[in-house]
Write an enzyme that holds these catalytic residues in place. Sequence first.
Site, PDB file in Angstrom:
ATOM      1  N   TYR A  56       0.828  -1.204   0.000  1.00  0.00           N
ATOM      2  CA  TYR A  56       0.000   0.000   0.000  1.00  0.00           C
ATOM      3  C   TYR A  56       0.868   1.262   0.000  1.00  0.00           C
ATOM      4  O   TYR A  56       1.408   1.666   1.032  1.00  0.00           O
ATOM      5  CB  TYR A  56      -0.942   0.020   1.204  1.00  0.00           C
ATOM      6  CG  TYR A  56      -1.851  -1.179   1.309  1.00  0.00           C
ATOM      7  CD1 TYR A  56      -2.200  -1.933   0.185  1.00  0.00           C
ATOM      8  CD2 TYR A  56      -2.380  -1.567   2.541  1.00  0.00           C
ATOM      9  CE1 TYR A  56      -3.044  -3.037   0.289  1.00  0.00           C
ATOM     10  CE2 TYR A  56      -3.225  -2.662   2.655  1.00  0.00           C
ATOM     11  CZ  TYR A  56      -3.537  -3.396   1.519  1.00  0.00           C
ATOM     12  OH  TYR A  56      -4.367  -4.485   1.635  1.00  0.00           O
ATOM     13  N   HIS A 141       0.005 -12.378   1.509  1.00  0.00           N
ATOM     14  CA  HIS A 141      -0.771 -11.422   0.721  1.00  0.00           C
ATOM     15  C   HIS A 141      -0.892 -11.873  -0.733  1.00  0.00           C
ATOM     16  O   HIS A 141       0.096 -11.887  -1.472  1.00  0.00           O
ATOM     17  CB  HIS A 141      -0.090 -10.045   0.793  1.00  0.00           C
ATOM     18  CG  HIS A 141      -0.958  -8.908   0.373  1.00  0.00           C
ATOM     19  ND1 HIS A 141      -0.481  -7.616   0.264  1.00  0.00           N
ATOM     20  CD2 HIS A 141      -2.272  -8.835   0.034  1.00  0.00           C
ATOM     21  CE1 HIS A 141      -1.456  -6.815  -0.106  1.00  0.00           C
ATOM     22  NE2 HIS A 141      -2.552  -7.541  -0.256  1.00  0.00           N
TER      23      HIS A 141
END
Length: 330
Positions: A56, A141
């Site tokens: 992110y 992830h």
Amino acid sequence: MRQSTLGHSAVRVTELAFGAAGIGNLFTAVSDADAEQAVHAAWEAGVRFFDTAPHYGLGLSERRLGAALRTRPRPEYVVSTKVGRLLEPTPQASGGDRANGFAVPATHRRRWDFSASGVRRSIEASLERLGLDRIDVAYLHDPDDHAEQALTQAYPELAHMRDEGILGAIGVGMNQAGLLARFVRDTDIDTVLLAGRYTLLDQQGLTELLPLAAGRGVGVVIGGVFNSGLLADPRPGATFDYAAAPMDLLARALDLKAACERHGVPLRAAALRFPFGHPAVAAVLVGTRNATEIRDAAAMLRHPVPDALWTELKEHGLLPADLPTPREAG
């Protein structure tokens, strides 16, 4: 805000989690001040569960989240982050990272790495960016294309780090249910983060994953409850899974909204409350980029949703008749 224990771990999470991709400049830039105010507003609303990732904003989300939480009592909050993408400096690079969805300079590049050494390097780098000495929850992830390495190398390393006390709980985060179910069957993970696949519009997670998680005591966090916007504000041009919503889904979302309005319930409130009908679900994760959005999410989660609404949605075919739904007093 209600809390529950995440799977077999000792980690306790609030039912609403703050998704920090937005303060990593997802799609559009957010100022440092707005990012800090968003985290503070979440705290004031009772949120104690904060989710981030190196992906992110090329680490920006982790740095901002860590800075905003620095003055808060460490035992009172939970931070989850993720492994699988290592950030490598690109000193000669120019331009930005918008191709990956983030309005940040391309100071680093992402490299997929689910090796044991890569996982440990990733956690060590996240600890530094967050300014913490431990991570409460670490997720693999998006290992969609790296399943075998994630199962045979990354997962065992996370388990070792959990045993070492560096991690409180471990899990996997994806937007598909099938591979998550495999991890639940074949490993000793504590939690899964399922994005977009257990919502008012999409219940794929119920086919195998959620019953399996409930049976094995794995805590489930549901992300993407608005399906990237369609269930937040259904209208022509709204998005579903980050693309223009098909007309049939838009029509269904509008029917859901109309039914909610007949019961005095905002569609956002029903979308946030819906996942808690399943006993495996511990929390819902909402991506926010400012104080207004997180305050709205907290208010919507508190909004009463009568049992009669769920009954009507089933009677009208907008939800399957055998779907578990929350009880009003729950």
